[in-house]
Scaffold this motif. Structure first.
Motif, PDB file in Angstrom:
ATOM      1  N   UNK A   1      39.173  26.959 -23.459  1.00  0.00           N
ATOM      2  CA  UNK A   1      38.886  27.319 -22.071  1.00  0.00           C
ATOM      3  C   UNK A   1      37.391  27.127 -21.831  1.00  0.00           C
ATOM      4  N   UNK A   2      37.066  26.316 -20.816  1.00  0.00           N
ATOM      5  CA  UNK A   2      35.680  26.040 -20.454  1.00  0.00           C
ATOM      6  C   UNK A   2      35.362  26.800 -19.172  1.00  0.00           C
ATOM      7  N   UNK A   3      34.447  27.737 -19.261  1.00  0.00           N
ATOM      8  CA  UNK A   3      34.081  28.562 -18.109  1.00  0.00           C
ATOM      9  C   UNK A   3      32.694  28.124 -17.663  1.00  0.00           C
ATOM     10  N   UNK A   4      32.653  27.221 -16.691  1.00  0.00           N
ATOM     11  CA  UNK A   4      31.384  26.657 -16.274  1.00  0.00           C
ATOM     12  C   UNK A   4      31.418  26.155 -14.857  1.00  0.00           C
ATOM     13  N   UNK A   5      30.313  25.540 -14.453  1.00  0.00           N
ATOM     14  CA  UNK A   5      30.204  24.905 -13.152  1.00  0.00           C
ATOM     15  C   UNK A   5      30.133  23.394 -13.370  1.00  0.00           C
TER      16      UNK A   5
END
Length: 428
Positions: free
Chosen positions: A246-250
């Protein structure tokens, strides 16, 4: 993405306000140039006209979130004015400035909008940008409402009762992201998140829910979003041999996803997930311009944006060029609850209407539009505004106690699709 005429008009008004504020600052004596803005703001309080401003992304990594939020704000104002305005007076043109994904710019923008004498500010979009300006806005006793701040930090923030958000805390989104991952049969998960309040907050909430459900969190790593080299992050992911990431970014998350594809860690091999910061109609083409389908099967979660067909249809008619809708419903609801609180308080002074904002969202007679709710208030009724983003039911902290969370995916052509929505509530 092209901005609408309404946004350009708001920007023009903002520039004019800046010029006026600058002139006033020259006459500020020993107040350091800030007294003029403060005097303008104080003078506007209680003048009988509810005035809005915004600090939202027109440039920078979240620029794609600017148009839906600004247009939703303007759409709400147009509907309120069509219903007779607030306190029987129309809301004037909205004064707006750019948050630009830079704290210094966001701070300057907040000063400029406050200098125009507004009663309420919509924004910022990014949690980090709101944290940069919240003390300035709430310290001026001006109401602030964000439709997209999700960092848990704001729940207990000492804002004097002037900060609100219609976007749910990531404490509500995390469990849905975890359930989505586990529901796909994944059990060994790597989490990577930008090193800010948003990234850490959502990562922690997701990690807890994964572990509570029996999954293994093989990696929980934050990264510098301003980095130019994400190879170390990709290597750490690869070393844990996860069955899901899971990539939690902008915007920088696109570079991480590109690196994952190059390392054979794409959604054709393992589960790949994102969150609201990566929910972008153009994400697949940004990650793989020549073959957007390489992102096929990636999933993610975000506060629901497209459930209310009547709202979506009306907004698209109001702003035909609008392509992205994320957080538009939440901003629309920000404007309405502030307007209804002013009606309830019979004042446009934030010191009078801010204490009414929580109450107009719960424990009264249900209503679903400003016009309907305004009439109930005129009839002496307590109201419970159910927004276009869902039932708000604010808790005392000034945020939703429950939320509709969208699960999205990218199809074989790299097109964004909604899988469904799940309800999430705060646990007592």
């Amino acid at each position: 993405m092209r901005f609408s005429t309404g946004l350009r008009t708001a920007a023009t008004v903002a520039i004019t306000a800046l010029m006026l504020a600058a002139c006033g600052g020259d006459e500020g004596g020993d107040d350091g140039g800030n007294g003029g803005a403060g005097q303008q703001a104080d003078a506007a309080k209680g003048n009988g006209v509810l005035e809005f401003g915004y600090v939202l992304p027109e440039t920078g990594e979240l620029a794609y979130l600017g148009p839906p939020q600004v247009e939703a704000l303007n759409y709400a104002v147009s509907q309120i004015n069509d219903a007779g305005g607030v306190l029987e007076k129309p809301i004037p043109d909205v004064v707006g400035r750019d948050e630009a994904a830079q704290e210094a710019v966001a701070t300057q923008s907040a000063d400029q909008v406050l200098g125009a004498g507004v009663d309420a500010i919509i924004g910022a979009a990014a949690s980090g940008m709101s944290l940069a300006i919240i003390d300035k806005i709430t310290g001026a006793q001006v109401a602030q409402c964000s439709g997209s701040n999700t960092a848990p930090t704001f729940t207990d923030y000492d804002d004097g009762g002037y900060y609100f958000r219609t976007a749910p805390s990531d404490v509500l989104q995390g469990p849905v992201l975890a359930n989505t991952i586990i529901g796909d049969g994944r059990s060994n998960v790597a989490l990577v998140a930008r090193a800010d309040d948003y990234g850490r907050g959502l990562m922690d909430a997701t990690k807890k829910s994964l572990e509570d459900s029996g999954a293994t969190v093989a990696l929980a790593e934050t990264y510098d979003p301003k980095s130019t080299n994400f190879a170390p992050v990709i290597q750490k992911i690869s070393n844990t041999n996860p069955d899901a990431v899971a990539v939690i970014g902008f915007e920088e998350g696109t570079q991480i996803l590109q690196g994952m594809l190059e390392a054979d860690l794409g959604p054709d091999k393992i589960g790949v997930y994102g969150a609201d910061g990566l929910r972008n109609t153009d994400l697949a083409s940004l990650v793989s311009k020549d073959d957007p389908g390489r992102l096929s099967g990636m999933k993610g979660t975000a506060p629901a944006s497209v459930d209310n067909e009547e709202f979506v249809s009306g907004l698209q008619k109001f702003a035909p060029d609008l392509a992205e809708l994320q957080f538009a419903p939440q901003v629309f609801d920000c404007v309405n609850i502030i307007a209804l609180a002013a009606e309830q308080a019979k004042s446009d002074d934030p010191r009078e209407f801010a204490p009414e904002i929580v109450s107009v969202t719960k424990d009264g007679e249900k209503c679903g539009s400003f016009e309907e709710c305004k009439q109930l208030i005129a009839d002496g009724k307590d109201i419970d505004y159910d927004g276009v983003s869902g039932p708000l039911d604010f808790v005392d902290a000034g945020e939703p106690g429950q939320a509709s969370i969208e699960v999205y995916t990218y199809n074989d052509q790299g097109k964004l699709e909604t899988v469904g929505t799940e309800q999430s509530k705060l646990q007592n």
